[in-house]
Scaffold this motif. Structure first.
Motif, short mmCIF file in Angstrom:
data_model
loop_
_atom_site.label_atom_id
_atom_site.label_comp_id
_atom_site.label_asym_id
_atom_site.label_seq_id
_atom_site.Cartn_x
_atom_site.Cartn_y
_atom_site.Cartn_z
N GLU A 91 0.68 -1.23 -0.05
CA GLU A 91 -0.12 0.06 -0.02
C GLU A 91 0.91 1.27 0.06
N LEU A 92 1.98 1.32 0.68
CA LEU A 92 3.01 2.38 0.89
C LEU A 92 3.43 2.64 -0.37
N THR A 93 3.93 1.78 -1.21
CA THR A 93 4.55 1.74 -2.56
C THR A 93 3.66 1.70 -3.55
N GLY A 94 2.64 1.37 -3.58
CA GLY A 94 1.70 1.27 -4.30
C GLY A 94 1.10 2.43 -5.23
N ARG A 95 -0.12 2.24 -6.09
CA ARG A 95 -0.63 3.26 -6.82
C ARG A 95 -1.87 3.84 -6.16
N SER A 96 -2.17 3.70 -4.95
CA SER A 96 -3.20 4.13 -4.42
C SER A 96 -3.11 5.61 -4.12
N ARG A 97 -4.16 6.54 -4.37
CA ARG A 97 -4.31 7.77 -4.22
C ARG A 97 -5.09 8.26 -2.96
N ARG A 98 -5.43 7.14 -2.27
CA ARG A 98 -6.54 7.44 -1.12
C ARG A 98 -5.72 8.43 -0.17
N HIS A 99 -6.63 9.25 0.67
CA HIS A 99 -6.17 10.43 1.33
C HIS A 99 -5.24 9.87 2.50
N PRO A 100 -5.44 8.70 3.32
CA PRO A 100 -4.52 8.45 4.57
C PRO A 100 -3.08 7.84 3.76
N ILE A 101 -3.44 7.02 2.83
CA ILE A 101 -2.31 6.47 2.15
C ILE A 101 -1.23 7.37 1.79
N VAL A 102 -1.91 8.30 1.06
CA VAL A 102 -0.89 9.45 0.42
C VAL A 102 -0.42 10.24 1.42
N GLU A 103 -0.88 10.57 2.39
CA GLU A 103 -0.28 11.35 3.60
C GLU A 103 0.81 10.56 4.30
#
Length: 151
Positions: A91-103
């Motif tokens: 999740e940390l290195t993935g492509r997700s642009r969800r708010h908590p992950i991006v922060e």
């Protein structure tokens, strides 16, 4: 020498004729026909200890982190922060642009650049985080620095 054209009725007949001519010219013996036996596909089962994630003791996790730190302090820090945040490394290195992950991702990029390894370049940080662009790392570091300055 006169060469006569020959009409073939199928592609297989043409291939067989070419093969026979090639063998005649190269003075080779015809190859023996070997029966090909196709074995049934065997499905190999994974060992039971590899089927599911096994919970390890604290000393095993510490040893794994120690091994990781010897190879790459940046990756070790990323794994430690993933445990702190309760997310996976994917999740940390993935492509997700969800708010908590991006922060979380931006914060870890800032920590790596300012605390863990200040001499690291922005393209290297991008590669650590799954092939991100250097501008993504630059934006993350500047954004977190501005938030820290505002506090």
């Amino acid at each position: 020498m006169i060469v006569q054209a020959r009409d073939y009725t199928s592609a297989d007949e043409m291939r067989a004729s070419a093969h026979a001519l090639h063998q005649k010219l190269m003075n080779t013996r015809p190859a023996k026909k070997v029966a090909v036996v196709i074995a049934p596909k065997v499905i190999a089962l994974r060992p039971s200890w590899r089927r599911a994630v096994q919970p390890f003791d604290a000393h095993v996790k510490d040893w794994q982190l120690w091994c990781l730190e010897r190879m790459s302090p940046c990756k070790a820090h990323m794994r430690r922060r993933c445990e702190d945040f309760g997310i996976t490394m994917e999740e940390l290195t993935g492509r997700s642009r969800r708010h908590p992950i991006v922060e979380y991702r931006q914060l870890v990029m800032w920590e790596i650049k300012t605390i863990i390894k200040p001499e690291i370049s922005y393209p290297e940080i991008g590669r650590l985080f799954g092939g991100k662009d250097h501008t993504t790392a630059l934006w993350a570091v500047r954004r977190v620095a501005a938030m820290k300055a505002a506090q």
